[in-house]
Design a protein around this motif. Structure first.
Motif, PDB file in Angstrom:
ATOM      1  N   ARG A 225       0.651  -1.263   0.034  1.00 56.99           N
ATOM      2  CA  ARG A 225       0.016   0.057   0.004  1.00 56.99           C
ATOM      3  C   ARG A 225       0.849   1.339  -0.009  1.00 56.99           C
ATOM      4  O   ARG A 225       1.796   1.422   0.741  1.00 56.99           O
ATOM      5  CB  ARG A 225      -0.798  -0.058   1.328  1.00 56.99           C
ATOM      6  N   HIS A 226       0.430   2.185  -0.735  1.00 57.79           N
ATOM      7  CA  HIS A 226       1.361   3.427  -1.133  1.00 57.79           C
ATOM      8  C   HIS A 226       0.503   4.456  -1.476  1.00 57.79           C
ATOM      9  O   HIS A 226      -0.539   4.181  -1.885  1.00 57.79           O
ATOM     10  CB  HIS A 226       2.553   3.069  -2.208  1.00 57.79           C
ATOM     11  N   THR A 227       0.921   5.731  -0.866  1.00 60.88           N
ATOM     12  CA  THR A 227       0.185   6.953  -1.178  1.00 60.88           C
ATOM     13  C   THR A 227       0.986   7.762  -2.108  1.00 60.88           C
ATOM     14  O   THR A 227       2.283   8.186  -1.649  1.00 60.88           O
ATOM     15  CB  THR A 227      -0.098   7.556   0.143  1.00 60.88           C
ATOM     16  N   VAL A 228       0.465   8.497  -3.010  1.00 58.36           N
ATOM     17  CA  VAL A 228       1.090   9.423  -4.039  1.00 58.36           C
ATOM     18  C   VAL A 228       0.217  10.475  -3.984  1.00 58.36           C
ATOM     19  O   VAL A 228      -1.016  10.424  -4.154  1.00 58.36           O
ATOM     20  CB  VAL A 228       1.122   8.932  -5.228  1.00 58.36           C
ATOM     21  N   ARG A 229       0.593  11.542  -3.795  1.00 58.13           N
ATOM     22  CA  ARG A 229       0.119  12.992  -3.824  1.00 58.13           C
ATOM     23  C   ARG A 229      -0.068  13.328  -5.332  1.00 58.13           C
ATOM     24  O   ARG A 229       0.823  13.308  -6.195  1.00 58.13           O
ATOM     25  CB  ARG A 229       0.775  14.145  -2.978  1.00 58.13           C
ATOM     26  N   HIS A 230      -0.912  14.248  -5.704  1.00 58.19           N
ATOM     27  CA  HIS A 230      -1.048  14.724  -7.091  1.00 58.19           C
ATOM     28  C   HIS A 230      -0.184  15.804  -7.544  1.00 58.19           C
ATOM     29  O   HIS A 230       0.159  15.716  -8.744  1.00 58.19           O
ATOM     30  CB  HIS A 230      -2.723  15.508  -7.189  1.00 58.19           C
ATOM     31  N   GLU A 231       0.455  16.417  -6.525  1.00 58.21           N
ATOM     32  CA  GLU A 231       1.274  17.378  -7.159  1.00 58.21           C
ATOM     33  C   GLU A 231       2.807  16.888  -7.168  1.00 58.21           C
ATOM     34  O   GLU A 231       2.969  15.807  -6.206  1.00 58.21           O
ATOM     35  CB  GLU A 231       1.041  18.653  -6.087  1.00 58.21           C
ATOM     36  N   GLY A 232       3.724  17.434  -7.773  1.00 58.09           N
ATOM     37  CA  GLY A 232       4.856  17.133  -7.754  1.00 58.09           C
ATOM     38  C   GLY A 232       5.460  15.701  -8.442  1.00 58.09           C
ATOM     39  O   GLY A 232       6.370  15.369  -8.362  1.00 58.09           O
ATOM     40  N   LEU A 233       4.544  15.336  -9.276  1.00 56.94           N
ATOM     41  CA  LEU A 233       4.597  14.159 -10.089  1.00 56.94           C
ATOM     42  C   LEU A 233       5.843  14.280 -10.931  1.00 56.94           C
ATOM     43  O   LEU A 233       6.903  13.259 -11.025  1.00 56.94           O
ATOM     44  CB  LEU A 233       3.320  14.087 -10.880  1.00 56.94           C
ATOM     45  N   GLU A 234       6.040  15.453 -11.281  1.00 59.93           N
ATOM     46  CA  GLU A 234       7.318  15.544 -12.408  1.00 59.93           C
ATOM     47  C   GLU A 234       8.774  15.548 -11.640  1.00 59.93           C
ATOM     48  O   GLU A 234       9.698  15.049 -12.469  1.00 59.93           O
ATOM     49  CB  GLU A 234       7.193  16.745 -13.122  1.00 59.93           C
ATOM     50  N   GLN A 235       8.683  15.486 -10.460  1.00 62.12           N
ATOM     51  CA  GLN A 235       9.920  15.239  -9.573  1.00 62.12           C
ATOM     52  C   GLN A 235      10.365  13.948  -9.130  1.00 62.12           C
ATOM     53  O   GLN A 235      11.331  13.811  -8.532  1.00 62.12           O
ATOM     54  CB  GLN A 235       9.939  16.260  -8.381  1.00 62.12           C
ATOM     55  N   ARG A 236       9.525  13.208  -9.645  1.00 62.70           N
ATOM     56  CA  ARG A 236       9.889  11.523  -9.030  1.00 62.70           C
ATOM     57  C   ARG A 236      10.125  10.725 -10.041  1.00 62.70           C
ATOM     58  O   ARG A 236       9.720  11.017 -11.237  1.00 62.70           O
ATOM     59  CB  ARG A 236       8.375  11.228  -8.419  1.00 62.70           C
ATOM     60  N   HIS A 237      11.277   9.901  -9.767  1.00 64.57           N
ATOM     61  CA  HIS A 237      11.415   8.643 -10.707  1.00 64.57           C
ATOM     62  C   HIS A 237      10.736   7.566 -10.504  1.00 64.57           C
ATOM     63  O   HIS A 237      10.917   6.676  -9.938  1.00 64.57           O
ATOM     64  CB  HIS A 237      13.004   8.499 -10.399  1.00 64.57           C
ATOM     65  N   TRP A 238       9.615   7.592 -11.401  1.00 64.87           N
ATOM     66  CA  TRP A 238       8.557   6.700 -11.227  1.00 64.87           C
ATOM     67  C   TRP A 238       8.955   4.974 -11.473  1.00 64.87           C
ATOM     68  O   TRP A 238       8.630   4.282 -10.710  1.00 64.87           O
ATOM     69  CB  TRP A 238       7.403   6.963 -12.301  1.00 64.87           C
ATOM     70  N   THR A 239       9.809   4.775 -12.701  1.00 63.08           N
ATOM     71  CA  THR A 239       9.987   3.498 -12.910  1.00 63.08           C
ATOM     72  C   THR A 239      10.981   2.778 -11.697  1.00 63.08           C
ATOM     73  O   THR A 239      10.567   1.691 -11.202  1.00 63.08           O
ATOM     74  CB  THR A 239      11.184   3.503 -14.050  1.00 63.08           C
ATOM     75  N   GLY A 240      11.950   3.629 -11.137  1.00 65.33           N
ATOM     76  CA  GLY A 240      12.646   3.031  -9.881  1.00 65.33           C
ATOM     77  C   GLY A 240      11.610   2.972  -8.805  1.00 65.33           C
ATOM     78  O   GLY A 240      11.722   2.054  -8.071  1.00 65.33           O
ATOM     79  N   GLU A 241      10.775   3.990  -8.497  1.00 63.06           N
ATOM     80  CA  GLU A 241       9.819   4.155  -7.262  1.00 63.06           C
ATOM     81  C   GLU A 241       8.827   2.995  -7.498  1.00 63.06           C
ATOM     82  O   GLU A 241       8.752   2.050  -6.504  1.00 63.06           O
ATOM     83  CB  GLU A 241       9.368   5.229  -7.219  1.00 63.06           C
ATOM     84  N   VAL A 242       8.298   2.707  -8.752  1.00 66.95           N
ATOM     85  CA  VAL A 242       7.202   1.490  -8.609  1.00 66.95           C
ATOM     86  C   VAL A 242       8.110   0.254  -8.751  1.00 66.95           C
ATOM     87  O   VAL A 242       7.723  -0.870  -8.169  1.00 66.95           O
ATOM     88  CB  VAL A 242       6.431   1.722 -10.008  1.00 66.95           C
ATOM     89  N   ASP A 243       9.437   0.074  -9.226  1.00 67.98           N
ATOM     90  CA  ASP A 243      10.217  -1.137  -9.153  1.00 67.98           C
ATOM     91  C   ASP A 243      10.327  -1.575  -7.657  1.00 67.98           C
ATOM     92  O   ASP A 243      10.309  -2.733  -7.406  1.00 67.98           O
ATOM     93  CB  ASP A 243      11.476  -0.970  -9.714  1.00 67.98           C
ATOM     94  N   SER A 244      10.480  -0.411  -6.706  1.00 66.52           N
ATOM     95  CA  SER A 244      10.763  -0.671  -5.370  1.00 66.52           C
ATOM     96  C   SER A 244       9.609  -1.206  -4.559  1.00 66.52           C
ATOM     97  O   SER A 244       9.484  -2.224  -3.935  1.00 66.52           O
ATOM     98  CB  SER A 244      11.351   0.485  -4.640  1.00 66.52           C
TER      99      SER A 244
END
Length: 332
Positions: A225-244
Motif C-alpha cells: 500500500r502506497h500513497t501518492v500526492r497529485h502534485e510534484g509528479l514530475e520530480q519523481r523517478h517513477w520507474t525506480g519507485e514502482v520497481d521498489s
C-alpha cells in the motif's frame, strides 16, 4: 449519441426521452455535460421527477452474477413536479460531476472492458422508468498515468480489469465498489510472482495504490500500500519507485509463503499422528500469458515532465479484457 425511451407505464403515446451526452472523454473527478430532451406524447402528463444516474456493471462476488441494471454510484436530480403538455418539446441541460473514485474505462484508447453509463430516470403516474445507459468514457488522471506508465516501462502486461463490489478496509473509499487491474509480471519478476492485482483509489489530495501478489494462488496475502500526492509528479523517478514497490511486495509474499509452509508442516505432522490420507493443494499458473496478452512496455522514458505519459499506447496490444468476476470480502 442519444437514446429514446417511452415511459412504458403510460402506454402508447406517452412521453419520449432523448438523452444527449457531450462525447468528450472525462477523467475521474471531472464533469459530464449534456441535455435531456423531453417530447410530449398524445396527451399532457404530470412528471413527478426527472433524474440522472451514474451506473456501473459490477458483479456481486467472485463467480457471481452481474447486478441487473448495474449499480448506481451517483445521482443528479434534474427536476420534477411539472406538467409536460401534449407534443411539447422541452430541453433540460445538465452538468454532472463524477466521483474521483470513478473507475477507468480505457487507457490510451484501449477499452478495459469496464462498463459505465449515464441513464435517465423519469417518474409519472406513480411509476418509474429508466432509459438505457449512455456509455461513459473515463481516462486516467496524470497520477494514474504515472503509475501505469512506470509499470509499462518495467514490462508488465495487462490481463483484465473489473469492478469489485467490496470496500477496502482502512480507507476512505466512498463508492460501493473499486476497480482492480490484473497484471502479468515482467520477465525479471516471473520467478517470484505469477500475477499482480493493482487498485488505484483516488481522493482529492492523493491516490492510494494497492498491489496484491498472487491473491488466488498459494502464498497469497501479500499486500503493498502506497500513497501518492497529485502534485510534484514530475520530480519523481517513477520507474525506480514502482520497481521498489514490486520488490517489497515480492519480499512480503516470500515471508507469507514461508510462514504458511511452516504452519502447514506443523498441521501435517499432527494430522499424520492420528489419521492417514492425502491432500491436494497449490495454485494454477496460466500458460502462455506473455504470448496471449499485450504488454505495457515502451511507454517512454522517465523524463523531467509527464507529458509523454499521456500516450499509453502500448496498452493497445491488450486482448480479451472481459471481467473476471469479483470478490465480496474486503482487503485488510
Amino acid at each position: 449519441m442519444v437514446f429514446k425511451r417511452v415511459l412504458g407505464s403510460l402506454g402508447v403515446g406517452g412521453p419520449v426521452v432523448d438523452t444527449v451526452l457531450d462525447r468528450e472523454p472525462v477523467r475521474p473527478g471531472g464533469v459530464v455535460r449534456g441535455h435531456v430532451r423531453l417530447r410530449g406524447g398524445g396527451s399532457a402528463c404530470d412528471l413527478e421527477h426527472l433524474a440522472l444516474e451514474l451506473v456501473a456493471g459490477v458483479q456481486a462476488g467472485y463467480g457471481g452474477e452481474e447486478h441487473e441494471g448495474g449499480v448506481v454510484f451517483d445521482r443528479l436530480q434534474l427536476g420534477g413536479g411539472f406538467r409536460l403538455d401534449a407534443r411539447e418539446h422541452r430541453d433540460i441541460p445538465f452538468t454532472i460531476h463524477i466521483p474521483r473514485e470513478t473507475p477507468l474505462t480505457e487507457v490510451s484508447g484501449q477499452p478495459l472492458g469496464v462498463v459505465l453509463g449515464v441513464r435517465v430516470e423519469l417518474a409519472a403516474a406513480g411509476a418509474k422508468d429508466h432509459g438505457d445507459p449512455e456509455p461513459l468514457i473515463v481516462r486516467p488522471l496524470p497520477v494514474q498515468e504515472a503509475v501505469l506508465g512506470a509499470l509499462g516501462r518495467l514490462g508488465f502486461g495487462l490481463v483484465a480489469a473489473d469492478l469489485r463490489l467490496a470496500h477496502i478496509a482502512g480507507t476512505g473509499q466512498r463508492l460501493p465498489f473499486h476497480q482492480e487491474i490484473e497484471l502479468t509480471p515482467a520477465p525479471q519478476y516471473l520467478h517470484d510472482v505469477n500475477e499482480i492485482a493493482l487498485t488505484l483509489l483516488t481522493g482529492p489530495d492523493a491516490m492510494e495504490v494497492f498491489l496484491e501478489a498472487d491473491k488466488r494462488g498459494r502464498g497469497s496475502g501479500a499486500l503493498g500500500r502506497h500513497t501518492v500526492r497529485h502534485e510534484g509528479l514530475e520530480q519523481r523517478h517513477w520507474t525506480g519507485e514502482v520497481d521498489s514497490w514490486i520488490r517489497a511486495l515480492i519480499e512480503s509474499r516470500a515471508t507469507h509463503t514461508a510462514r504458511d509452509d511452516r504452519t502447514g508442516a506443523v498441521i501435517a505432522g499432527v494430522t499424520a499422528g492420528t489419521a492417514t490420507g492425502g491432500a491436494v493443494g497449490g495454485g494454477m499458473v496460466a500458460a502462455g500469458l506473455g504470448d496471449a496478452l499485450g504488454n505495457l512496455a515502451g511507454l517512454g522514458d522517465d523524463l523531467g515532465d509527464l507529458g509523454g505519459l499521456g500516450d499509453l499506447s502500448a496498452l493497445g496490444g491488450t486482448k480479451d479484457l472481459g471481467g473476471s468476476g469479483s470478490e465480496e470480502a474486503s482487503r485488510g
